[in-house]
Design an enzyme around this catalytic site. Structure first.
Site, PDB file in Angstrom:
ATOM      1  N   LYS A  59       0.645  -1.131   0.488  1.00  0.00           N
ATOM      2  CA  LYS A  59       0.381  -0.019  -0.006  1.00  0.00           C
ATOM      3  C   LYS A  59       1.062   1.033  -0.300  1.00  0.00           C
ATOM      4  O   LYS A  59       2.367   1.627   1.357  1.00  0.00           O
ATOM      5  CB  LYS A  59      -0.910  -0.027   1.218  1.00  0.00           C
ATOM      6  CG  LYS A  59      -1.564   1.618   1.299  1.00  0.00           C
ATOM      7  CD  LYS A  59      -2.979   1.101   2.370  1.00  0.00           C
ATOM      8  CE  LYS A  59      -2.367   1.173   3.401  1.00  0.00           C
ATOM      9  NZ  LYS A  59      -3.422   1.423   4.635  1.00  0.00           N
ATOM     10  N   SER A  73      -6.299  10.575  17.817  1.00  0.00           N
ATOM     11  CA  SER A  73      -4.908  10.498  17.165  1.00  0.00           C
ATOM     12  C   SER A  73      -3.159  11.572  18.036  1.00  0.00           C
ATOM     13  O   SER A  73      -2.753  12.108  17.942  1.00  0.00           O
ATOM     14  CB  SER A  73      -4.486  11.679  15.449  1.00  0.00           C
ATOM     15  OG  SER A  73      -5.535  12.351  16.340  1.00  0.00           O
ATOM     16  N   LYS A 133       2.956   8.693  19.370  1.00  0.00           N
ATOM     17  CA  LYS A 133       1.298   8.551  19.787  1.00  0.00           C
ATOM     18  C   LYS A 133       1.694   7.754  20.625  1.00  0.00           C
ATOM     19  O   LYS A 133       2.195   6.694  21.446  1.00  0.00           O
ATOM     20  CB  LYS A 133       1.352   7.893  18.594  1.00  0.00           C
ATOM     21  CG  LYS A 133       1.093   9.426  17.137  1.00  0.00           C
ATOM     22  CD  LYS A 133      -0.599   8.384  16.102  1.00  0.00           C
ATOM     23  CE  LYS A 133      -0.491   9.282  15.091  1.00  0.00           C
ATOM     24  NZ  LYS A 133      -1.137   8.773  13.822  1.00  0.00           N
TER      25      LYS A 133
HETATM   26  P1  NAD Z   1      -9.651  12.121  12.552  1.00  0.00           P
HETATM   27  O1  NAD Z   1      -8.888  13.171  12.251  1.00  0.00           O
HETATM   28  O2  NAD Z   1     -10.842  11.990  12.412  1.00  0.00           O
HETATM   29  O3  NAD Z   1     -10.023  12.396  13.900  1.00  0.00           O
HETATM   30  C1  NAD Z   1      -8.637  12.614  14.880  1.00  0.00           C
HETATM   31  C2  NAD Z   1      -9.367  12.114  16.182  1.00  0.00           C
HETATM   32  O4  NAD Z   1      -8.182  12.300  17.603  1.00  0.00           O
HETATM   33  C3  NAD Z   1     -10.606  12.564  17.347  1.00  0.00           C
HETATM   34  O5  NAD Z   1     -11.690  11.537  17.874  1.00  0.00           O
HETATM   35  C4  NAD Z   1      -9.724  14.041  18.013  1.00  0.00           C
HETATM   36  O6  NAD Z   1     -10.577  14.652  19.090  1.00  0.00           O
HETATM   37  C5  NAD Z   1      -8.881  12.634  18.742  1.00  0.00           C
HETATM   38  N1  NAD Z   1      -7.485  13.686  19.482  1.00  0.00           N
HETATM   39  C6  NAD Z   1      -7.318  14.555  18.637  1.00  0.00           C
HETATM   40  N2  NAD Z   1      -5.764  15.195  19.466  1.00  0.00           N
HETATM   41  C7  NAD Z   1      -6.455  14.115  20.475  1.00  0.00           C
HETATM   42  C8  NAD Z   1      -5.184  14.002  21.195  1.00  0.00           C
HETATM   43  N3  NAD Z   1      -4.107  15.882  21.494  1.00  0.00           N
HETATM   44  N4  NAD Z   1      -5.544  13.760  22.735  1.00  0.00           N
HETATM   45  C9  NAD Z   1      -6.604  13.108  22.941  1.00  0.00           C
HETATM   46  N5  NAD Z   1      -7.310  12.984  21.347  1.00  0.00           N
HETATM   47  C10 NAD Z   1      -7.439  13.636  20.506  1.00  0.00           C
HETATM   48  O7  NAD Z   1      -8.092  10.358  12.503  1.00  0.00           O
HETATM   49  P2  NAD Z   1      -8.919   8.803  12.332  1.00  0.00           P
HETATM   50  O8  NAD Z   1      -8.840   9.090  10.724  1.00  0.00           O
HETATM   51  O9  NAD Z   1     -10.282   8.682  12.915  1.00  0.00           O
HETATM   52  O10 NAD Z   1      -8.020   8.436  12.723  1.00  0.00           O
HETATM   53  C11 NAD Z   1      -7.721   8.202  14.140  1.00  0.00           C
HETATM   54  C12 NAD Z   1      -6.111   7.589  14.342  1.00  0.00           C
HETATM   55  O11 NAD Z   1      -6.612   6.172  13.954  1.00  0.00           O
HETATM   56  C13 NAD Z   1      -4.810   8.414  14.152  1.00  0.00           C
HETATM   57  O12 NAD Z   1      -4.212   8.358  14.815  1.00  0.00           O
HETATM   58  C14 NAD Z   1      -4.560   7.051  12.500  1.00  0.00           C
HETATM   59  O13 NAD Z   1      -3.035   7.154  12.186  1.00  0.00           O
HETATM   60  C15 NAD Z   1      -5.046   5.859  13.771  1.00  0.00           C
HETATM   61  N6  NAD Z   1      -4.892   5.002  12.044  1.00  0.00           N
HETATM   62  C16 NAD Z   1      -4.547   3.963  12.650  1.00  0.00           C
HETATM   63  C17 NAD Z   1      -5.026   2.788  11.618  1.00  0.00           C
HETATM   64  C18 NAD Z   1      -4.642   1.265  12.280  1.00  0.00           C
HETATM   65  O14 NAD Z   1      -4.220   0.116  11.214  1.00  0.00           O
HETATM   66  N7  NAD Z   1      -3.419   1.636  13.193  1.00  0.00           N
HETATM   67  C19 NAD Z   1      -5.541   3.089  10.499  1.00  0.00           C
HETATM   68  C20 NAD Z   1      -6.086   4.292  10.250  1.00  0.00           C
HETATM   69  C21 NAD Z   1      -5.697   4.863  11.207  1.00  0.00           C
END
Ligand code: NAD
Length: 321
Positions: A67, A199, A226
Site C-alpha cells: 500500500k 491521534s 503517538k
Molecule cells: P480523525 O482526525 O478523524 O480523528 C482524530 C481523533 O483523535 C478525534 O477523536 C480527535 O478528537 C482525537 N484527538 C485529536 N487530538 C487528540 C489528543 N491530543 N488527545 C486525545 N484525542 C485527540 O482521525 P481518524 O482518521 O479517525 O484516525 C484516528 C487515528 O487512527 C489516527 O492516529 C490514525 O493515524 C490512526 N489510524 C490507525 C490505523 C491502524 O491500522 N492502527 C489505521 C488508520 C488510522
C-alpha cells in the site's frame, strides 16, 4: 492488470468480508506463512506530506504487494480531497507482474475496524454488554459499527477530547438501536470493551479508568511518538498485537517497552489465539489489550478480496499492461 477504483469499494466489500480477510491473514502471520516488509514513512518536504509504503507477502493467500500512501494535511482545504490518501498494488507472486491497482482509502478504514473486531471476538468476555469509545473521528464510526457485531452490546459510552465530535458515536449507536452516553474518562470503568482510536501523542486512558475483565483495542497509535493509554495499563494487561515488531516500535507498546514496564516476550500475536496455539483470555477478571498497529498484509488481504469480488461482479476494469 485489474483496476478497482475507490468509488466501487463501498458496494463491493462489507464488514463480513473484511473480517474474514483480516482473521485469515492474522492467522497466516502467526503460523509463519505471511510476513510484512519493513515500513517506509517519509516527510517528503512538499505539501507537508508524510508518504510511505507498507507491504508484505502472504504465502497462504498468495498475496504479494504494497500500500502506498500517507497524509496530506492540506488536502481538504486546498483540493477538496480527504487528507489520508492511499492505493494498494498487488503483484503476481509467480511472475512479479502487476496484478491489480485498488483504491485504498475506504479499505484502510474497513481493515482497521476488522482488526479490532477480530480482537474483540477472540479476547473480550462473552457477556460483554457496554462498549466504550475513546475517540470520535473518521475511523471511530467504522470501529464502532464493526465492534457492535461481535457481542450483544446494550449500551455505547464515549469520551472525546473534542466533545463536539461525539454525535458521530451517537449516530452509530442509534443505527444499532442502542443508547449512547457521553462520559468522563473515569466513567469508562462501566465498559466491558473499550476501543481507543485517536491521534493523541500523550496517554489519556489510564489503568484506573479500566475495570477488571475489560478488553481494550488500542487502534490509534501507528507512529513513533503517538500514545493513547498509560504504560500502567499496558503493564497490567495481557497484551496481544497484530505484529509484535510494529507493536514495540511504532505501536501502543513502544512506551512501555522503552521504560521497561512490559517485556517483548510478554506480547503475543492475536493470530496465535485464532490458531488456538495460545489460549487468549484465561479468566473473567483478566484485562486483555490488543495493540492494532496496522500492517501492510491487512491492506493486501482486503484488496485481494475486493479484486475477486470485482471480477465476479463484472466491475473490474481490465487493462493490458
Ligand atoms: P480523525 O482526525 O478523524 O480523528 C482524530 C481523533 O483523535 C478525534 O477523536 C480527535 O478528537 C482525537 N484527538 C485529536 N487530538 C487528540 C489528543 N491530543 N488527545 C486525545 N484525542 C485527540 O482521525 P481518524 O482518521 O479517525 O484516525 C484516528 C487515528 O487512527 C489516527 O492516529 C490514525 O493515524 C490512526 N489510524 C490507525 C490505523 C491502524 O491500522 N492502527 C489505521 C488508520 C488510522
Amino acid at each position: 492488470m485489474i483496476i478497482v477504483p475507490e468509488k466501487e469499494i463501498g458496494a463491493l466489500l462489507g464488514r463480513k468480508e473484511s473480517y474474514e480477510a483480516i482473521e485469515q491473514v492474522f492467522a497466516a502471520m502467526a503460523s509463519g506463512n505471511a510476513y510484512n516488509f519493513p515500513v517506509v514513512r517519509e516527510a517528503i518536504g512538499h505539501a507537508d506530506a508524510l508518504y510511505g509504503f507498507k507491504g508484505g507477502f502472504d504465502q497462504a493467500g498468495m498475496t504479494l504487494g504494497l500500500k502506498a500512501g500517507g497524509y496530506w494535511p492540506n488536502n481538504l482545504e486546498t483540493h477538496g480531497l480527504i487528507n489520508h490518501q492511499s492505493t494498494v498494488f498487488l503483484f503476481d507472486p509467480d511472475t512479479g507482474r502487476v496484478k491489480a491497482v485498488v483504491g485504498g482509502n475506504l479499505l484502510t478504514a474497513l481493515r482497521t475496524a476488522a482488526a479490532s473486531s477480530v480482537s474483540i471476538n477472540y479476547l473480550a468476555r462473552k457477556d460483554a454488554k457496554v462498549i466504550g469509545m475513546v475517540g470520535a473521528g473518521h475511523q471511530a464510526k467504522f470501529q464502532l459499527r464493526a465492534a457492535l457485531e461481535q457481542r450483544n452490546f446494550e449500551k455505547v459510552i464515549g469520551w472525546n477530547l473534542h466533545p463536539e465530535m461525539l454525535p458521530n458515536l451517537e449516530e452509530v449507536a442509534a443505527e444499532a438501536g442502542l443508547p449512547f452516553e457521553a462520559v468522563e474518562l473515569s466513567g469508562m470503568t462501566e465498559a466491558d470493551v473499550i476501543i481507543t482510536i485517536t491521534s493523541s501523542f500523550a496517554p489519556t486512558l489510564m489503568s484506573d479508568h479500566v475495570s477488571d475483565g475489560t478488553h481494550i483495542a488500542c487502534m490509534g497509535t501507528d507512529t513513533i511518538g503517538k500514545q493513547e493509554v498509560g504504560v500502567d495499563l499496558i503493564a497490567r494487561a495481557s497484551v496481544f498485537a497484530d505484529e509484535i515488531a510494529q507493536s514495540i516500535t511504532l505501536g501502543e507498546c513502544q512506551h512501555a517497552i522503552a521504560n521497561g514496564s512490559k517485556a517483548e516476550a510478554d506480547i503475543r500475536q492475536v493470530g496465535e489465539v485464532i490458531n488456538s496455539t495460545h489460549q487468549g483470555r484465561t479468566s473473567d477478571d483478566e484485562v486483555t489489550l490488543f495493540d492494532g498497529t496496522g500492517v501492510g498484509l491487512q491492506d493486501l488481504a482486503v484488496a485481494s478480496a475486493v479484486v475477486d469480488l470485482a471480477v465476479e461482479q463484472g466491475i473490474a476494469i481490465k487493462v493490458d499492461f
